[in-house]
Design an enzyme around this catalytic site. Structure first.
Site, PDB file in Angstrom:
ATOM      1  N   CYS A  80      44.030  34.717  32.899  1.00  0.00           N
ATOM      2  CA  CYS A  80      43.495  33.578  32.159  1.00  0.00           C
ATOM      3  C   CYS A  80      43.430  33.876  30.648  1.00  0.00           C
ATOM      4  O   CYS A  80      44.479  33.918  30.019  1.00  0.00           O
ATOM      5  CB  CYS A  80      42.157  33.155  32.741  1.00  0.00           C
ATOM      6  SG  CYS A  80      41.801  31.423  32.440  1.00  0.00           S
ATOM      7  N   HIS A 177      42.019  33.456  38.766  1.00  0.00           N
ATOM      8  CA  HIS A 177      41.140  34.639  38.744  1.00  0.00           C
ATOM      9  C   HIS A 177      41.106  35.351  40.095  1.00  0.00           C
ATOM     10  O   HIS A 177      40.163  35.169  40.868  1.00  0.00           O
ATOM     11  CB  HIS A 177      39.721  34.220  38.371  1.00  0.00           C
ATOM     12  CG  HIS A 177      39.580  33.773  36.953  1.00  0.00           C
ATOM     13  ND1 HIS A 177      39.244  34.618  35.926  1.00  0.00           N
ATOM     14  CD2 HIS A 177      39.758  32.558  36.394  1.00  0.00           C
ATOM     15  CE1 HIS A 177      39.212  33.951  34.797  1.00  0.00           C
ATOM     16  NE2 HIS A 177      39.519  32.694  35.045  1.00  0.00           N
ATOM     17  N   GLU A 179      40.276  38.213  40.702  1.00  0.00           N
ATOM     18  CA  GLU A 179      39.115  39.119  40.758  1.00  0.00           C
ATOM     19  C   GLU A 179      37.876  38.433  41.332  1.00  0.00           C
ATOM     20  O   GLU A 179      36.886  39.090  41.643  1.00  0.00           O
ATOM     21  CB  GLU A 179      38.825  39.693  39.360  1.00  0.00           C
ATOM     22  CG  GLU A 179      38.189  38.751  38.351  1.00  0.00           C
ATOM     23  CD  GLU A 179      39.177  37.777  37.705  1.00  0.00           C
ATOM     24  OE1 GLU A 179      40.327  37.689  38.165  1.00  0.00           O
ATOM     25  OE2 GLU A 179      38.774  37.096  36.741  1.00  0.00           O
TER      26      GLU A 179
HETATM   27  N1  GLN Z   1      39.757  28.597  28.224  1.00  0.00           N
HETATM   28  C1  GLN Z   1      39.773  30.003  27.927  1.00  0.00           C
HETATM   29  C2  GLN Z   1      40.633  30.294  26.701  1.00  0.00           C
HETATM   30  O1  GLN Z   1      41.303  29.444  26.222  1.00  0.00           O
HETATM   31  C3  GLN Z   1      40.281  30.817  29.105  1.00  0.00           C
HETATM   32  C4  GLN Z   1      39.378  30.613  30.293  1.00  0.00           C
HETATM   33  C5  GLN Z   1      39.286  31.798  31.211  1.00  0.00           C
HETATM   34  O2  GLN Z   1      39.653  32.922  30.874  1.00  0.00           O
HETATM   35  N2  GLN Z   1      38.714  31.575  32.366  1.00  0.00           N
HETATM   36  O3  GLN Z   1      40.632  31.377  26.211  1.00  0.00           O
END
Ligand code: GLN
Length: 194
Positions: A80, A177, A179
Protein backbone atom coordinates in the site's frame (compact mmCIF):
# COMPACT_ATOMS: atom_id res chain seq x y z
CA UNK A 1 15.72 -18.25 3.97
CA UNK A 2 17.56 -19.72 6.99
CA UNK A 3 19.84 -17.15 8.60
CA UNK A 4 18.59 -14.36 6.36
CA UNK A 5 17.80 -11.05 7.97
CA UNK A 6 14.64 -9.21 7.04
CA UNK A 7 13.77 -5.75 8.29
CA UNK A 8 10.54 -3.75 8.49
CA UNK A 9 10.84 0.01 8.05
CA UNK A 10 9.35 1.37 11.29
CA UNK A 11 9.12 5.12 10.72
CA UNK A 12 5.30 5.21 10.45
CA UNK A 13 2.37 2.92 9.63
CA UNK A 14 1.51 -0.72 10.31
CA UNK A 15 5.04 -2.04 10.69
CA UNK A 16 4.11 -4.04 13.79
CA UNK A 17 1.60 -6.16 11.83
CA UNK A 18 4.31 -6.95 9.26
CA UNK A 19 6.76 -7.88 11.98
CA UNK A 20 4.22 -10.30 13.46
CA UNK A 21 3.35 -11.79 10.04
CA UNK A 22 7.02 -12.35 9.17
CA UNK A 23 7.54 -14.00 12.52
CA UNK A 24 4.57 -16.31 11.92
CA UNK A 25 6.13 -17.12 8.53
CA UNK A 26 9.26 -18.34 10.32
CA UNK A 27 11.57 -15.32 9.92
CA UNK A 28 13.23 -13.25 12.63
CA UNK A 29 12.35 -9.72 11.56
CA UNK A 30 13.89 -6.56 12.94
CA UNK A 31 12.25 -3.15 13.12
CA UNK A 32 14.36 -0.60 11.25
CA UNK A 33 14.51 2.94 12.58
CA UNK A 34 18.08 3.96 11.71
CA UNK A 35 19.63 3.99 8.24
CA UNK A 36 22.70 2.26 9.64
CA UNK A 37 20.62 -0.88 10.24
CA UNK A 38 20.24 -1.44 6.48
CA UNK A 39 23.76 -2.78 6.04
CA UNK A 40 22.93 -5.89 8.11
CA UNK A 41 19.77 -6.76 6.13
CA UNK A 42 19.03 -9.13 3.24
CA UNK A 43 15.61 -7.61 2.53
CA UNK A 44 13.21 -4.95 3.75
CA UNK A 45 9.46 -4.45 4.02
CA UNK A 46 7.98 -0.97 3.48
CA UNK A 47 4.65 -1.10 5.34
CA UNK A 48 1.30 0.54 4.74
CA UNK A 49 0.45 3.82 6.38
CA UNK A 50 0.50 7.32 4.98
CA UNK A 51 3.06 7.67 2.22
CA UNK A 52 3.18 11.49 2.42
CA UNK A 53 4.02 11.33 6.12
CA UNK A 54 6.61 8.61 5.52
CA UNK A 55 8.17 10.71 2.76
CA UNK A 56 8.52 13.71 5.06
CA UNK A 57 10.35 11.61 7.63
CA UNK A 58 12.45 9.94 4.95
CA UNK A 59 13.53 13.20 3.30
CA UNK A 60 14.49 14.71 6.60
CA UNK A 61 16.79 11.87 7.54
CA UNK A 62 18.31 10.95 4.17
CA UNK A 63 16.41 7.69 3.77
CA UNK A 64 15.60 8.19 0.07
CA UNK A 65 19.18 7.75 -1.12
CA UNK A 66 19.81 4.93 1.37
CA UNK A 67 16.71 2.98 0.28
CA UNK A 68 17.34 3.56 -3.43
CA UNK A 69 20.79 2.15 -2.98
CA UNK A 70 19.55 -0.77 -0.86
CA UNK A 71 16.85 -1.60 -3.42
CA UNK A 72 19.34 -1.75 -6.27
CA UNK A 73 20.91 -4.79 -4.58
CA UNK A 74 18.38 -6.30 -2.17
CA UNK A 75 14.68 -7.26 -2.23
CA UNK A 76 12.04 -4.80 -1.08
CA UNK A 77 8.39 -5.62 -0.39
CA UNK A 78 6.05 -2.63 -0.30
CA UNK A 79 2.42 -2.81 0.80
CA UNK A 80 0.00 0.00 0.00
CA UNK A 81 1.85 3.19 1.08
CA UNK A 82 5.06 1.14 0.73
CA UNK A 83 4.09 0.27 -2.85
CA UNK A 84 3.47 3.96 -3.54
CA UNK A 85 6.96 4.77 -2.26
CA UNK A 86 8.50 2.15 -4.55
CA UNK A 87 6.62 3.17 -7.73
CA UNK A 88 8.16 5.07 -10.62
CA UNK A 89 5.16 7.36 -11.12
CA UNK A 90 2.73 8.54 -8.44
CA UNK A 91 -0.41 10.56 -9.12
CA UNK A 92 -3.41 12.00 -7.28
CA UNK A 93 -1.49 13.89 -6.04
CA UNK A 94 1.96 13.41 -7.53
CA UNK A 95 4.78 12.98 -5.07
CA UNK A 96 8.40 11.90 -4.95
CA UNK A 97 9.15 8.18 -4.88
CA UNK A 98 12.02 5.70 -4.98
CA UNK A 99 11.25 4.54 -8.54
CA UNK A 100 12.49 1.03 -7.83
CA UNK A 101 9.40 -0.62 -9.35
CA UNK A 102 8.52 0.18 -12.96
CA UNK A 103 4.85 0.83 -12.14
CA UNK A 104 2.57 3.85 -12.10
CA UNK A 105 0.14 4.24 -9.19
CA UNK A 106 -2.82 6.48 -8.50
CA UNK A 107 -3.30 7.13 -4.80
CA UNK A 108 -6.61 6.65 -2.95
CA UNK A 109 -8.05 5.53 -6.24
CA UNK A 110 -11.03 3.50 -5.03
CA UNK A 111 -12.79 6.68 -3.88
CA UNK A 112 -14.12 7.88 -0.57
CA UNK A 113 -17.37 5.91 -0.30
CA UNK A 114 -15.80 2.51 -0.68
CA UNK A 115 -12.28 3.31 0.37
CA UNK A 116 -11.74 0.24 2.53
CA UNK A 117 -12.92 -3.33 2.10
CA UNK A 118 -12.10 -6.98 2.65
CA UNK A 119 -12.55 -9.24 -0.34
CA UNK A 120 -11.40 -12.52 -1.84
CA UNK A 121 -9.32 -12.51 -4.98
CA UNK A 122 -8.11 -15.33 -7.21
CA UNK A 123 -4.33 -15.16 -7.53
CA UNK A 124 -2.46 -16.04 -10.71
CA UNK A 125 -1.85 -19.81 -11.02
CA UNK A 126 1.87 -19.08 -10.84
CA UNK A 127 1.42 -17.56 -7.37
CA UNK A 128 -0.46 -20.66 -6.24
CA UNK A 129 2.16 -22.94 -7.72
CA UNK A 130 4.95 -21.13 -5.91
CA UNK A 131 3.10 -20.92 -2.57
CA UNK A 132 -0.06 -22.97 -2.02
CA UNK A 133 -3.43 -23.16 -3.78
CA UNK A 134 -6.41 -21.08 -2.74
CA UNK A 135 -7.95 -17.64 -2.95
CA UNK A 136 -6.32 -14.67 -1.27
CA UNK A 137 -8.12 -12.63 1.35
CA UNK A 138 -7.35 -9.03 0.42
CA UNK A 139 -7.79 -6.11 2.80
CA UNK A 140 -7.80 -2.74 1.02
CA UNK A 141 -7.44 0.45 3.08
CA UNK A 142 -7.50 3.69 1.05
CA UNK A 143 -5.53 1.75 -1.50
CA UNK A 144 -3.85 3.02 -4.64
CA UNK A 145 -4.60 1.49 -8.05
CA UNK A 146 -1.68 0.30 -10.13
CA UNK A 147 -2.37 1.96 -13.49
CA UNK A 148 0.75 0.84 -15.36
CA UNK A 149 3.06 -2.17 -15.10
CA UNK A 150 6.33 -2.04 -17.05
CA UNK A 151 7.59 -4.82 -19.29
CA UNK A 152 9.68 -6.34 -16.49
CA UNK A 153 6.73 -6.64 -14.10
CA UNK A 154 4.70 -9.79 -13.47
CA UNK A 155 1.13 -9.47 -12.17
CA UNK A 156 0.47 -12.14 -9.53
CA UNK A 157 -3.07 -11.06 -8.59
CA UNK A 158 -5.76 -8.69 -9.81
CA UNK A 159 -8.87 -7.15 -8.28
CA UNK A 160 -11.59 -5.82 -10.58
CA UNK A 161 -9.13 -6.20 -13.43
CA UNK A 162 -6.41 -4.02 -11.90
CA UNK A 163 -3.07 -5.43 -10.72
CA UNK A 164 -2.85 -5.64 -6.90
CA UNK A 165 0.20 -7.89 -6.46
CA UNK A 166 3.16 -7.32 -8.76
CA UNK A 167 6.65 -8.77 -8.83
CA UNK A 168 9.64 -7.30 -10.63
CA UNK A 169 12.85 -9.26 -10.28
CA UNK A 170 13.70 -9.17 -6.58
CA UNK A 171 10.96 -6.71 -5.62
CA UNK A 172 7.31 -7.23 -4.69
CA UNK A 173 4.44 -4.79 -4.17
CA UNK A 174 0.87 -5.29 -2.96
CA UNK A 175 -1.82 -2.63 -2.83
CA UNK A 176 -3.66 -4.69 -0.19
CA UNK A 177 -2.52 -5.73 3.30
CA UNK A 178 -1.53 -9.41 3.57
CA UNK A 179 -0.08 -8.64 7.02
CA UNK A 180 -3.64 -8.16 8.33
CA UNK A 181 -4.87 -11.66 7.45
CA UNK A 182 -3.88 -15.14 8.57
CA UNK A 183 -2.72 -16.02 5.05
CA UNK A 184 1.09 -15.94 5.06
CA UNK A 185 1.67 -16.84 1.41
CA UNK A 186 2.60 -13.33 0.23
CA UNK A 187 5.14 -12.93 3.01
CA UNK A 188 6.46 -16.42 2.31
CA UNK A 189 6.88 -15.54 -1.35
CA UNK A 190 8.89 -12.47 -0.36
CA UNK A 191 11.06 -14.47 2.05
CA UNK A 192 11.87 -16.83 -0.83
CA UNK A 193 13.49 -13.87 -2.59
CA UNK A 194 16.02 -13.15 0.18
N1 GLN B 1 -3.72 6.24 1.22
C1 GLN B 1 -2.38 6.01 1.68
C2 GLN B 1 -1.37 6.80 0.85
O1 GLN B 1 -1.70 7.36 -0.13
C3 GLN B 1 -2.02 4.53 1.63
C4 GLN B 1 -2.95 3.75 2.53
C5 GLN B 1 -2.34 2.53 3.14
O2 GLN B 1 -1.13 2.34 3.17
N2 GLN B 1 -3.18 1.71 3.72
O3 GLN B 1 -0.23 6.85 1.19
Amino acid sequence: MGGKKVGVLALQGDFEAHRAALERAGAEPVLVREREQLTALDGLVLPGGESTTMLKLMRYEGWMEALEEFGRRKPLFGTCAGAILMAREVSSPAQESLGLMDIGVERNAYGRQIDSRVTEIAPDPDFERRTAPGKLEAVFIRAPIIRRVGAGGKVLARYQGDPVLVEQDRHLVATFHPELTGDLRVHELFLEKL
